[in-house]
Scaffold this motif. Structure first.
Motif, PDB file in Angstrom:
ATOM      1  N   PHE A 107       0.832  -1.202   0.000  1.00  0.00           N
ATOM      2  CA  PHE A 107       0.000   0.000   0.000  1.00  0.00           C
ATOM      3  C   PHE A 107       0.863   1.246   0.000  1.00  0.00           C
ATOM      4  O   PHE A 107       0.621   2.193  -0.766  1.00  0.00           O
ATOM      5  N   LYS A 108       1.898   1.264   0.845  1.00  0.00           N
ATOM      6  CA  LYS A 108       2.766   2.447   0.918  1.00  0.00           C
ATOM      7  C   LYS A 108       3.485   2.671  -0.410  1.00  0.00           C
ATOM      8  O   LYS A 108       3.650   3.817  -0.856  1.00  0.00           O
ATOM      9  N   ILE A 109       3.886   1.571  -1.046  1.00  0.00           N
ATOM     10  CA  ILE A 109       4.554   1.699  -2.343  1.00  0.00           C
ATOM     11  C   ILE A 109       3.604   2.274  -3.369  1.00  0.00           C
ATOM     12  O   ILE A 109       3.980   3.110  -4.196  1.00  0.00           O
ATOM     13  N   MET A 110       2.326   1.856  -3.312  1.00  0.00           N
ATOM     14  CA  MET A 110       1.352   2.385  -4.261  1.00  0.00           C
ATOM     15  C   MET A 110       1.233   3.892  -4.091  1.00  0.00           C
ATOM     16  O   MET A 110       1.223   4.655  -5.067  1.00  0.00           O
ATOM     17  N   LEU A 111       1.145   4.362  -2.839  1.00  0.00           N
ATOM     18  CA  LEU A 111       1.055   5.803  -2.602  1.00  0.00           C
ATOM     19  C   LEU A 111       2.286   6.509  -3.147  1.00  0.00           C
ATOM     20  O   LEU A 111       2.187   7.564  -3.772  1.00  0.00           O
ATOM     21  N   ALA A 112       3.470   5.893  -2.903  1.00  0.00           N
ATOM     22  CA  ALA A 112       4.701   6.539  -3.351  1.00  0.00           C
ATOM     23  C   ALA A 112       4.760   6.623  -4.867  1.00  0.00           C
ATOM     24  O   ALA A 112       5.184   7.636  -5.437  1.00  0.00           O
ATOM     25  N   LYS A 113       4.314   5.537  -5.536  1.00  0.00           N
ATOM     26  CA  LYS A 113       4.332   5.537  -7.001  1.00  0.00           C
ATOM     27  C   LYS A 113       3.425   6.638  -7.542  1.00  0.00           C
ATOM     28  O   LYS A 113       3.781   7.342  -8.498  1.00  0.00           O
ATOM     29  N   ILE A 114       2.242   6.772  -6.929  1.00  0.00           N
ATOM     30  CA  ILE A 114       1.297   7.789  -7.412  1.00  0.00           C
ATOM     31  C   ILE A 114       1.896   9.172  -7.229  1.00  0.00           C
ATOM     32  O   ILE A 114       1.810  10.032  -8.112  1.00  0.00           O
ATOM     33  N   LYS A 115       2.527   9.359  -6.065  1.00  0.00           N
ATOM     34  CA  LYS A 115       3.126  10.673  -5.792  1.00  0.00           C
ATOM     35  C   LYS A 115       4.207  10.980  -6.828  1.00  0.00           C
ATOM     36  O   LYS A 115       4.259  12.087  -7.380  1.00  0.00           O
ATOM     37  N   LYS A 116       5.077   9.977  -7.061  1.00  0.00           N
ATOM     38  CA  LYS A 116       6.188  10.183  -8.003  1.00  0.00           C
ATOM     39  C   LYS A 116       5.635  10.497  -9.388  1.00  0.00           C
ATOM     40  O   LYS A 116       6.099  11.421 -10.072  1.00  0.00           O
ATOM     41  N   ALA A 117       4.617   9.740  -9.800  1.00  0.00           N
ATOM     42  CA  ALA A 117       4.050   9.977 -11.129  1.00  0.00           C
ATOM     43  C   ALA A 117       3.466  11.380 -11.217  1.00  0.00           C
ATOM     44  O   ALA A 117       3.555  12.043 -12.258  1.00  0.00           O
ATOM     45  N   GLY A 118       2.864  11.821 -10.101  1.00  0.00           N
ATOM     46  CA  GLY A 118       2.304  13.171 -10.099  1.00  0.00           C
ATOM     47  C   GLY A 118       3.373  14.227 -10.296  1.00  0.00           C
ATOM     48  O   GLY A 118       3.220  15.171 -11.086  1.00  0.00           O
ATOM     49  N   VAL A 119       4.491  14.053  -9.596  1.00  0.00           N
ATOM     50  CA  VAL A 119       5.591  15.020  -9.724  1.00  0.00           C
ATOM     51  C   VAL A 119       6.134  15.025 -11.154  1.00  0.00           C
ATOM     52  O   VAL A 119       6.365  16.076 -11.768  1.00  0.00           O
ATOM     53  N   VAL A 120       6.310  13.824 -11.707  1.00  0.00           N
ATOM     54  CA  VAL A 120       6.834  13.716 -13.074  1.00  0.00           C
ATOM     55  C   VAL A 120       5.901  14.398 -14.059  1.00  0.00           C
ATOM     56  O   VAL A 120       6.335  15.127 -14.961  1.00  0.00           O
ATOM     57  N   ARG A 121       4.606  14.149 -13.841  1.00  0.00           N
ATOM     58  CA  ARG A 121       3.641  14.731 -14.780  1.00  0.00           C
ATOM     59  C   ARG A 121       3.653  16.251 -14.724  1.00  0.00           C
ATOM     60  O   ARG A 121       3.535  16.932 -15.743  1.00  0.00           O
ATOM     61  N   GLN A 122       3.827  16.765 -13.499  1.00  0.00           N
ATOM     62  CA  GLN A 122       3.885  18.228 -13.362  1.00  0.00           C
ATOM     63  C   GLN A 122       5.066  18.804 -14.125  1.00  0.00           C
ATOM     64  O   GLN A 122       4.942  19.781 -14.869  1.00  0.00           O
ATOM     65  N   GLU A 123       6.230  18.146 -13.943  1.00  0.00           N
ATOM     66  CA  GLU A 123       7.422  18.626 -14.640  1.00  0.00           C
ATOM     67  C   GLU A 123       7.218  18.568 -16.148  1.00  0.00           C
ATOM     68  O   GLU A 123       7.599  19.479 -16.882  1.00  0.00           O
ATOM     69  N   LEU A 124       6.635  17.455 -16.588  1.00  0.00           N
ATOM     70  CA  LEU A 124       6.400  17.281 -18.033  1.00  0.00           C
ATOM     71  C   LEU A 124       5.487  18.393 -18.552  1.00  0.00           C
ATOM     72  O   LEU A 124       5.725  18.983 -19.614  1.00  0.00           O
ATOM     73  N   ALA A 125       4.440  18.703 -17.771  1.00  0.00           N
ATOM     74  CA  ALA A 125       3.515  19.752 -18.195  1.00  0.00           C
ATOM     75  C   ALA A 125       4.241  21.086 -18.300  1.00  0.00           C
ATOM     76  O   ALA A 125       4.026  21.849 -19.247  1.00  0.00           O
ATOM     77  N   LYS A 126       5.122  21.318 -17.312  1.00  0.00           N
ATOM     78  CA  LYS A 126       5.891  22.574 -17.361  1.00  0.00           C
ATOM     79  C   LYS A 126       6.728  22.644 -18.628  1.00  0.00           C
ATOM     80  O   LYS A 126       6.746  23.669 -19.319  1.00  0.00           O
ATOM     81  N   LEU A 127       7.429  21.536 -18.915  1.00  0.00           N
ATOM     82  CA  LEU A 127       8.298  21.528 -20.099  1.00  0.00           C
ATOM     83  C   LEU A 127       7.490  21.694 -21.375  1.00  0.00           C
ATOM     84  O   LEU A 127       7.910  22.399 -22.300  1.00  0.00           O
ATOM     85  N   LYS A 128       6.329  21.036 -21.385  1.00  0.00           N
ATOM     86  CA  LYS A 128       5.501  21.140 -22.590  1.00  0.00           C
ATOM     87  C   LYS A 128       5.072  22.585 -22.803  1.00  0.00           C
ATOM     88  O   LYS A 128       5.074  23.093 -23.923  1.00  0.00           O
ATOM     89  N   LYS A 129       4.703  23.226 -21.656  1.00  0.00           N
ATOM     90  CA  LYS A 129       4.269  24.614 -21.758  1.00  0.00           C
ATOM     91  C   LYS A 129       5.373  25.482 -22.335  1.00  0.00           C
ATOM     92  O   LYS A 129       5.143  26.327 -23.198  1.00  0.00           O
ATOM     93  N   GLU A 130       6.607  25.232 -21.843  1.00  0.00           N
ATOM     94  CA  GLU A 130       7.732  26.047 -22.342  1.00  0.00           C
ATOM     95  C   GLU A 130       7.994  25.776 -23.811  1.00  0.00           C
ATOM     96  O   GLU A 130       8.357  26.669 -24.567  1.00  0.00           O
ATOM     97  N   ALA A 131       7.807  24.516 -24.209  1.00  0.00           N
ATOM     98  CA  ALA A 131       8.094  24.154 -25.603  1.00  0.00           C
ATOM     99  C   ALA A 131       7.122  24.824 -26.553  1.00  0.00           C
ATOM    100  O   ALA A 131       7.507  25.281 -27.631  1.00  0.00           O
ATOM    101  N   THR A 132       5.846  24.883 -26.161  1.00  0.00           N
ATOM    102  CA  THR A 132       4.868  25.483 -27.059  1.00  0.00           C
ATOM    103  C   THR A 132       4.889  27.008 -26.952  1.00  0.00           C
ATOM    104  O   THR A 132       4.530  27.705 -27.895  1.00  0.00           O
ATOM    105  N   ALA A 133       5.347  27.518 -25.813  1.00  0.00           N
ATOM    106  CA  ALA A 133       5.337  28.977 -25.639  1.00  0.00           C
ATOM    107  C   ALA A 133       6.409  29.659 -26.497  1.00  0.00           C
ATOM    108  O   ALA A 133       7.426  29.047 -26.802  1.00  0.00           O
TER     109      ALA A 133
END
Lengths: 133, 233
Positions: A107-133
């Motif tokens: 269960f704890k690993i599942m929470l950690a994976k979700i958290k990590k994926a969330g952080v990665v997705r945020q970074e990706l969104a930031k990069l995408k924004k910069e790329a299109t801007a």
């Protein structure tokens, strides 16, 4: 074509039988199919080559050493650390850890994976924004 | 035996192998001191006089013999005992309920009742499971433990969970329907208070462990790739 040879001092991983998963040293060759094999925590005995998988690690010993000499040679070559730092060794350690996980740990690993994926997705969104801007 | 401290007596005639003792009959006679007892008693072993057997009341021959032999049921000396509790279940263990309304819920074990059922609680605030009884067979035991030393479960037993016996009242039809509606849904306030008091201490010890609260709030399910026979709980 072949890089890992059966030779005296070759470290091998047992892949079948009572000592499954152990690292052993090939201490002598008996005939075409069998080797005399030894490890610090087991009685020296024969094993079929089919039960062994050769590793990259080799230690410097003479044919059939004493247990004491064998252990000293293994310490000198630092087999344990070399194995645990190799990618193969690390994989096996991770597999063992995963197999021994508690329901709560999973269960704890599942929470950690979700958290990590969330952080990665945020970074990706930031990069995408910069790329299109 | 006097309640003082006495060393447990080692047997006088240890076995060499099963069936063969170390000392012979004559040696054992000497060891047991039968010679000393006899000497004290003047050459013969002390005897009790037999108590005069109480005269059994004269039984009259029965007036009626059944035509065929009546079979007597066999002797059954078994005693009803609560189910043997698995060694892995101790107070405070987290269990996974496998069947019923709360299947998949992770729940805290409190104690085993005299009927053999396990007393269990959500806690109610965390996952909606109240103080409830659960059968040991419908439960997966995890190795996660919660500290339950602060919880007092002495007052709960099987009678607490039994169905309330309704008093049969002879009433007219109109009142009969009204009475049914009233008794259906209300959970008595004292049961709610019991739940709260048990859970208060429990929730404190649960919140001390990170993630344990959300763990207990989540349901368990098998996902792809999980092999139950290889999972460690």
């Amino acid at each position: 074509p072949f890089k890992r040879y059966v030779e005296i001092g070759r470290i091998a991983l047992v892949n079948y039988g009572k000592d499954y998963g152990k690292l052993v040293v090939i201490v002598d060759v008996i005939d075409q199919n069998r080797a005399l094999v030894d490890a610090p925590d087991m009685v020296r005995g024969q094993m079929n080559f089919k039960r062994l998988t050769l590793t990259d690690i080799k230690i410097d010993i003479k044919r059939v050493p004493n247990k004491k000499t064998l252990i000293a040679a293994m310490e000198a070559a630092d087999v344990k650390n070399k194995w645990e730092n190799s990618s193969w060794g690390r994989k096996l350690i991770v597999q063992k850890k995963r197999a021994s996980l508690n329901d709560f740990d999973r269960f704890k690993i599942m929470l950690a994976k979700i958290k990590k994926a969330g952080v990665v997705r945020q970074e990706l969104a930031k990069l995408k924004k910069e790329a299109t801007a | 035996m006097a309640p003082q401290q006495r060393k447990p007596h080692v047997c006088r005639n240890p076995d060499l192998i099963r069936g063969v003792g170390k000392y012979s009959r004559s040696k054992m006679y000497h060891k047991r001191g039968l010679w000393a007892i006899k000497a004290k008693n003047g050459g013969a072993f002390p005897k009790h006089e037999k108590k005069a057997a109480a005269a059994a009341p004269a039984e009259k021959p029965p007036k009626f013999y059944p035509a065929d032999d009546v079979k007597k049921p066999l002797v059954n000396k078994r005693k009803a005992r609560p189910t043997k509790l698995r060694a892995s279940i101790t107070p405070g263990t987290v269990l996974i309920i496998l069947a019923g309304r709360f299947k998949g819920k992770r729940v805290v074990f409190l104690k085993q009742l005299t009927s053999g059922l396990l007393l269990v609680t959500g806690p109610f605030k965390i996952n909606g499971v109240p103080l409830r009884r659960v059968n040991q067979s419908y439960v997966i035991v995890t190795s996660t433990k919660v500290d339950v030393s602060a919880v007092n479960v002495e007052k709960f037993d099987d009678k607490y969970f039994g169905k309330k016996v309704e008093k049969k009242k002879k009433k007219g039809e109109g009142e009969f329907f009204e009475a049914e509606k009233e008794e259906k849904n209300v959970l008595p306030q004292d049961k709610k208070d019991d739940q709260k008091s048990v859970d208060a201490a429990l929730i404190q010890s649960i919140e001390a462990v990170p993630d344990l609260k959300s763990y207990l709030g989540a349901r368990f399910s098998l996902k792809a790739g999980m092999k139950p026979h290889e999972l460690v709980f």
